[in-house]
Write a protein that holds these residues in place. Structure first.
Motif, PDB file in Angstrom:
ATOM      1  N   THR A 261       0.899  -1.246  -0.122  1.00 39.01           N
ATOM      2  CA  THR A 261      -0.071  -0.020   0.070  1.00 39.01           C
ATOM      3  C   THR A 261       0.698   1.311   0.142  1.00 39.01           C
ATOM      4  O   THR A 261       0.590   2.125  -0.703  1.00 39.01           O
ATOM      5  N   TYR A 262       1.845   1.452   0.735  1.00 42.81           N
ATOM      6  CA  TYR A 262       2.939   2.622   0.895  1.00 42.81           C
ATOM      7  C   TYR A 262       3.427   2.683  -0.372  1.00 42.81           C
ATOM      8  O   TYR A 262       3.511   3.942  -0.940  1.00 42.81           O
ATOM      9  N   PHE A 263       4.021   1.504  -1.012  1.00 40.65           N
ATOM     10  CA  PHE A 263       4.629   1.855  -2.371  1.00 40.65           C
ATOM     11  C   PHE A 263       3.680   2.310  -3.348  1.00 40.65           C
ATOM     12  O   PHE A 263       4.151   3.146  -4.004  1.00 40.65           O
ATOM     13  N   ILE A 264       2.502   1.718  -3.555  1.00 47.57           N
ATOM     14  CA  ILE A 264       1.693   1.972  -4.599  1.00 47.57           C
ATOM     15  C   ILE A 264       1.044   3.647  -4.233  1.00 47.57           C
ATOM     16  O   ILE A 264       1.054   4.485  -5.201  1.00 47.57           O
ATOM     17  N   THR A 265       0.933   4.129  -3.111  1.00 45.64           N
ATOM     18  CA  THR A 265       0.618   5.482  -2.592  1.00 45.64           C
ATOM     19  C   THR A 265       1.693   6.460  -3.034  1.00 45.64           C
ATOM     20  O   THR A 265       1.620   7.420  -3.714  1.00 45.64           O
ATOM     21  N   THR A 266       2.949   5.836  -2.526  1.00 48.25           N
ATOM     22  CA  THR A 266       3.925   6.834  -3.101  1.00 48.25           C
ATOM     23  C   THR A 266       4.333   6.894  -4.635  1.00 48.25           C
ATOM     24  O   THR A 266       4.811   7.976  -4.998  1.00 48.25           O
ATOM     25  N   PHE A 267       4.399   5.766  -5.231  1.00 49.82           N
ATOM     26  CA  PHE A 267       4.595   5.943  -6.478  1.00 49.82           C
ATOM     27  C   PHE A 267       3.614   6.585  -7.532  1.00 49.82           C
ATOM     28  O   PHE A 267       3.730   7.132  -8.489  1.00 49.82           O
ATOM     29  N   SER A 268       2.230   6.674  -7.122  1.00 49.26           N
ATOM     30  CA  SER A 268       1.075   7.271  -7.923  1.00 49.26           C
ATOM     31  C   SER A 268       0.765   8.614  -7.205  1.00 49.26           C
ATOM     32  O   SER A 268      -0.132   9.103  -7.813  1.00 49.26           O
ATOM     33  N   TYR A 273       0.011  16.055  -4.124  1.00 50.65           N
ATOM     34  CA  TYR A 273       0.219  15.143  -2.993  1.00 50.65           C
ATOM     35  C   TYR A 273       1.545  15.733  -2.369  1.00 50.65           C
ATOM     36  O   TYR A 273       1.597  15.773  -1.138  1.00 50.65           O
ATOM     37  N   TRP A 274       2.753  15.854  -3.159  1.00 53.01           N
ATOM     38  CA  TRP A 274       4.039  15.912  -2.678  1.00 53.01           C
ATOM     39  C   TRP A 274       4.202  17.586  -2.285  1.00 53.01           C
ATOM     40  O   TRP A 274       4.620  18.003  -1.235  1.00 53.01           O
ATOM     41  N   LYS A 275       3.102  18.279  -3.133  1.00 50.13           N
ATOM     42  CA  LYS A 275       3.231  19.961  -2.430  1.00 50.13           C
ATOM     43  C   LYS A 275       2.586  19.629  -1.158  1.00 50.13           C
ATOM     44  O   LYS A 275       2.843  20.562  -0.071  1.00 50.13           O
ATOM     45  N   HIS A 276       1.413  18.997  -0.913  1.00 49.05           N
ATOM     46  CA  HIS A 276       0.992  18.974   0.312  1.00 49.05           C
ATOM     47  C   HIS A 276       1.563  18.439   1.416  1.00 49.05           C
ATOM     48  O   HIS A 276       1.593  18.669   2.680  1.00 49.05           O
ATOM     49  N   ILE A 277       2.651  17.676   1.076  1.00 44.13           N
ATOM     50  CA  ILE A 277       3.669  17.048   2.195  1.00 44.13           C
ATOM     51  C   ILE A 277       4.746  18.101   2.439  1.00 44.13           C
ATOM     52  O   ILE A 277       4.990  18.432   3.566  1.00 44.13           O
ATOM     53  N   PHE A 278       5.193  18.792   1.349  1.00 43.71           N
ATOM     54  CA  PHE A 278       6.556  19.415   1.793  1.00 43.71           C
ATOM     55  C   PHE A 278       6.314  20.865   1.958  1.00 43.71           C
ATOM     56  O   PHE A 278       6.844  21.460   2.544  1.00 43.71           O
ATOM     57  N   LEU A 368      -8.285   5.044   0.574  1.00 48.68           N
ATOM     58  CA  LEU A 368      -8.195   6.302   1.030  1.00 48.68           C
ATOM     59  C   LEU A 368      -6.832   6.858   0.809  1.00 48.68           C
ATOM     60  O   LEU A 368      -6.849   8.158   0.475  1.00 48.68           O
ATOM     61  N   TYR A 369      -5.844   6.290   1.312  1.00 43.84           N
ATOM     62  CA  TYR A 369      -4.381   6.918   0.845  1.00 43.84           C
ATOM     63  C   TYR A 369      -4.205   6.904  -0.668  1.00 43.84           C
ATOM     64  O   TYR A 369      -3.643   7.913  -1.132  1.00 43.84           O
ATOM     65  N   GLY A 371      -6.194   7.574  -2.623  1.00 48.81           N
ATOM     66  CA  GLY A 371      -7.370   8.825  -3.073  1.00 48.81           C
ATOM     67  C   GLY A 371      -6.527  10.122  -2.978  1.00 48.81           C
ATOM     68  O   GLY A 371      -6.493  10.765  -3.937  1.00 48.81           O
ATOM     69  N   SER A 372      -5.954  10.166  -1.709  1.00 49.69           N
ATOM     70  CA  SER A 372      -5.135  11.361  -1.422  1.00 49.69           C
ATOM     71  C   SER A 372      -3.966  11.491  -2.119  1.00 49.69           C
ATOM     72  O   SER A 372      -3.450  12.702  -2.414  1.00 49.69           O
ATOM     73  N   ALA A 373      -3.412  10.307  -2.689  1.00 47.35           N
ATOM     74  CA  ALA A 373      -1.980  10.289  -3.560  1.00 47.35           C
ATOM     75  C   ALA A 373      -2.651  10.896  -4.926  1.00 47.35           C
ATOM     76  O   ALA A 373      -1.679  11.545  -5.681  1.00 47.35           O
ATOM     77  N   VAL A 374      -3.772  10.784  -5.357  1.00 51.28           N
ATOM     78  CA  VAL A 374      -3.873  10.931  -6.873  1.00 51.28           C
ATOM     79  C   VAL A 374      -5.059  12.227  -6.706  1.00 51.28           C
ATOM     80  O   VAL A 374      -5.469  12.714  -7.868  1.00 51.28           O
ATOM     81  N   GLU A 375      -5.293  12.570  -5.843  1.00 53.69           N
ATOM     82  CA  GLU A 375      -6.608  13.699  -5.672  1.00 53.69           C
ATOM     83  C   GLU A 375      -5.926  15.049  -6.396  1.00 53.69           C
ATOM     84  O   GLU A 375      -4.909  15.520  -6.229  1.00 53.69           O
ATOM     85  N   GLU A 376      -6.987  15.536  -7.131  1.00 51.45           N
ATOM     86  CA  GLU A 376      -6.572  16.913  -7.635  1.00 51.45           C
ATOM     87  C   GLU A 376      -7.374  17.987  -7.191  1.00 51.45           C
ATOM     88  O   GLU A 376      -8.581  17.952  -6.955  1.00 51.45           O
ATOM     89  N   HIS A 377      -6.280  18.783  -6.791  1.00 55.94           N
ATOM     90  CA  HIS A 377      -7.081  20.049  -5.890  1.00 55.94           C
ATOM     91  C   HIS A 377      -7.239  21.240  -6.740  1.00 55.94           C
ATOM     92  O   HIS A 377      -6.363  21.607  -7.627  1.00 55.94           O
ATOM     93  N   ASP A 378      -8.329  21.591  -6.831  1.00 62.45           N
ATOM     94  CA  ASP A 378      -8.851  22.872  -8.029  1.00 62.45           C
ATOM     95  C   ASP A 378      -8.694  24.043  -7.060  1.00 62.45           C
ATOM     96  O   ASP A 378      -9.820  24.723  -7.027  1.00 62.45           O
ATOM     97  N   HIS A 379      -7.546  24.598  -6.325  1.00 67.19           N
ATOM     98  CA  HIS A 379      -7.489  25.593  -5.528  1.00 67.19           C
ATOM     99  C   HIS A 379      -6.643  26.661  -6.181  1.00 67.19           C
ATOM    100  O   HIS A 379      -5.919  26.633  -6.928  1.00 67.19           O
ATOM    101  N   HIS A 380      -7.011  28.049  -5.617  1.00 65.24           N
ATOM    102  CA  HIS A 380      -6.336  29.254  -5.822  1.00 65.24           C
ATOM    103  C   HIS A 380      -6.032  29.372  -7.516  1.00 65.24           C
ATOM    104  O   HIS A 380      -4.742  29.299  -8.010  1.00 65.24           O
TER     105      HIS A 380
END
Lengths: 380, 166, 63
Positions: A261-268, A273-278, A368-369, A371-380
């Protein structure tokens, strides 16, 4: 909880307990080849110590033993009228990688259920606390101050009982689902067993994958989600049978699943997703710097909690259930024993629910994980 | 935690990963893809059937509405036709009546005129007959009374006097 | 496990139990108020309960 050597204490209570189990097993298991081993050299010393062991310790030891993996497919064991141990089960191949001699493959029957060291390519190996150690011909195990063995450990890729069960479940799943897939070629509606499975597959698609991942991207993850759900569910259910297998209470199994699950989340993970993390958008800069390591840690904690949850739920279920079954033999009166039987029955039903619930939670949170990795945020 | 790490079995981890990845790939190819495709296809088929049924229903409704409209129009036409026919009939009847009346009038007038003529003719004939009769009577009376010449002359004189008086 | 470890484990279990109990109770209230949304509420409840449980187990193993 303490663990004990698995091979030493046998006496009449154990026998009664196991004979009850035998009837269940005979009903449920007809596909395993029975191989009987008579152990002639059963030391008299062990018999003497067993009389000193209390019944409580005996049960505790049995539960501890039950929760561990083993090198042969032992279904049950008992003491026959001549005081010999009889083990019923099938031996499995032991595969070791020794830095000196390379690959060693031999049958687990050479261990004689952990009682004697096995010889392969001039080296001796012995099972101690369910792990294989390199020893001498006498099978000496050197212990340090904390009672940990200090002997050299070869790399162990043996087909243990759990590996065999994983393999059998994989085969079973492949058989069931490929047959189900074939049935669709002749009719649009599922036939036979597929009628039961199709609603579950549709439930995973419509209520787990689509709401969590999104209609556009869910298809890529369906194979993993479906496989993990059915695998965990079937394995959990098998753990409730008197077969005595319990795959999901091995941290190695749940780690393998959650790592996937971790690898699939990270690679997708996409840019968002990365912007929300860093660099969490929408918060002041100092907060961004504080949040980055927390979020990064979160990505590891998520699969870690998946691993621990599945492991702990199943382990706790097995310990509680077996302890209550053990209570029947401690009470030995006509109030306590039926009471604990009823309790064990109710708990078994609860465990049936937990088996499905844990599979559902694992699948749900994985989705859920993803989903959070591939979610498109349509903000700003 | 220590116990967990101690209990961890690399072999089991290795086999679990290997078998599970293999299982995912195999099932993907031989089970999940065909099953999900078949289910999708079936759902699409059902959706299409539902859609076409809905369309057919709508078409039916529009057809029904058309029928209704046509029926209404036909009914209106019939009504107007009937109305026209009634009007024509009424007109015809009234025309005929007028004609008849007029004809009757002329016939009556003609008849009246004819009667008048006949009457006049009859009167004049009667007059002539009465005159002739009177003369005859007068002749007879005179013949009998005026056997003498003197009497005749006296009377003629008298009559002549009357006439002129008139 | 020393005595303090058991106390810690007990505290964890009490905390996790209270947390999951609250989630379950609130979910029941929510379902009673909106029975038509029970499916969504159950899913959310299970996820929240699973997350607390995960932390509880992690702490239990650390204790």
């Amino acid at each position: 909880m303490q663990r004990f050597l698995r091979h030493d204490y046998y006496y009449h209570m154990r026998r009664e307990f196991l004979i009850q189990k035998i009837t269940f097993i005979l009903l449920l298991v007809s596909f395993v080849s029975f191989a009987q081993h008579h152990d002639a050299d059963h030391g008299a010393a062990a018999v003497e110590t067993s009389s000193e062991t209390s019944l409580k310790e005996e049960i505790k030891e049995f539960i501890g033993h039950h929760l561990l993996d083993s090198y042969d497919f032992s279904l049950f064991s008992y003491e026959d009228e001549h005081g010999k141990d009889v083990h019923v089960g099938a031996p499995l191949p032991v595969i070791l990688w020794d830095s000196e001699t390379g690959l060693n493959v031999f049958s687990s029957s050479n261990f004689h259920h952990g009682e004697t060291p096995a010889e392969s390519k001039g080296n001796f190996y012995k099972v101690y606390h369910s792990k294989i150690y390199k020893t001498d011909a006498a099978g000496t195990i050197h212990l340090d101050d904390h009672h940990h063995a200090t002997n050299e450990k070869p790399l162990d890729f043996s087909i243990t009982k759990n590996v065999a069960v994983i393999f059998l479940v994989s085969l079973l799943m492949f058989f069931i689902f490929s047959r189900m897939a074939k049935s669709y070629k002749t009719s649009a509606l599922p036939t036979g067993f597929g009628r039961l499975l199709e609603p579950i597959i549709l439930y995973i698609r419509d209520d787990i994958a689509i709401p969590n991942i999104g209609k556009k991207k869910y298809k890529k993850y369906m194979s993993y989600l479906l496989t993990v759900f059915f695998f965990v569910w079937i394995i959990n259910l098998l753990g409730l049978t008197p077969l005595g297998v319990n795959v999901t209470n091995n941290i190695a199994v749940t780690l393998a699943l959650s790592l996937m699950t971790y690898f699939i989340t990270t690679f997708s993970g996409n840019k968002d997703y990365w912007k929300h993390i860093f660099w969490m958008p929408g918060v002041p800069t100092p907060m961004k710097i504080i949040l980055a390591p927390i979020e990064l840690l979160g990505t590891i904690i998520k699969p870690f909690s998946l691993m621990i949850r599945l492991y702990a739920n199943i382990t706790a279920g097995h310990i509680v259930l077996m302890s209550i079954i053990g209570l029947m033999f401690i009470f030995k009166n006509w109030i306590g024993s039926p009471l604990s039987f009823g309790l064990a029955f109710a708990l078994s039903l609860l465990e049936l629910l937990v088996a499905a619930l844990q599979a559902y939670i694992f699948t749900m949170l994985s989705a859920l994980y993803f989903g959070s990795a591939v979610e498109e945020h349509d903000h700003h | 935690m220590d116990k967990l790490i101690e209990q961890f079995s690399l072999g089991l981890f290795f086999w679990q990963s290997l078998l599970f990845i293999g299982l995912v790939l195999l099932l993907k190819k031989f089970a999940w893809k065909p099953i999900l495709d078949a289910v999708n296809e079936r759902e699409e088929g059902i959706q299409n059937a539902l859609d076409s049924a809905e369309e057919a229903k709508k078409e039916m409704q529009s057809l029904n509405a058309d029928n209704e409209r046509i029926l209404k129009e036909a009914r209106a036409e019939r009504d107007s036709l009937l109305k026209d026919a009634r009007e024509v009939k009424d007109k015809l009847i009234s025309d005929a009546k007028e004609d008849a009346q007029e004809q009757a009038k002329t016939i009556i007038e003609n008849a009246k005129a004819a009667i008048e003529v006949e009457k006049k003719a009859a009167i004049s004939e009667l007059k002539t007959q009465v005159a002739g009769l009177s003369i005859e009577i007068a002749e007879k009376v005179v013949k009998s009374e005026l056997a003498s010449k003197d009497d005749q002359l006296a009377l003629v004189d008298k009559i002549l006097g009357d006439v002129t008086l008139k | 496990m020393t005595g303090l470890n058991f106390v810690g484990a007990g505290l964890i279990v009490i905390g996790a139990g209270l947390g999951i109990g609250r989630i379950g109770g609130s979910a029941m209230d929510a379902i009673a108020r909106q029975p038509e949304a029970s499916g969504k509420i159950q899913t959310a409840m299970l996820i929240a309960a699973a997350l607390i449980e995960g932390i509880g187990f992690a702490a239990l193993f650390a204790a």
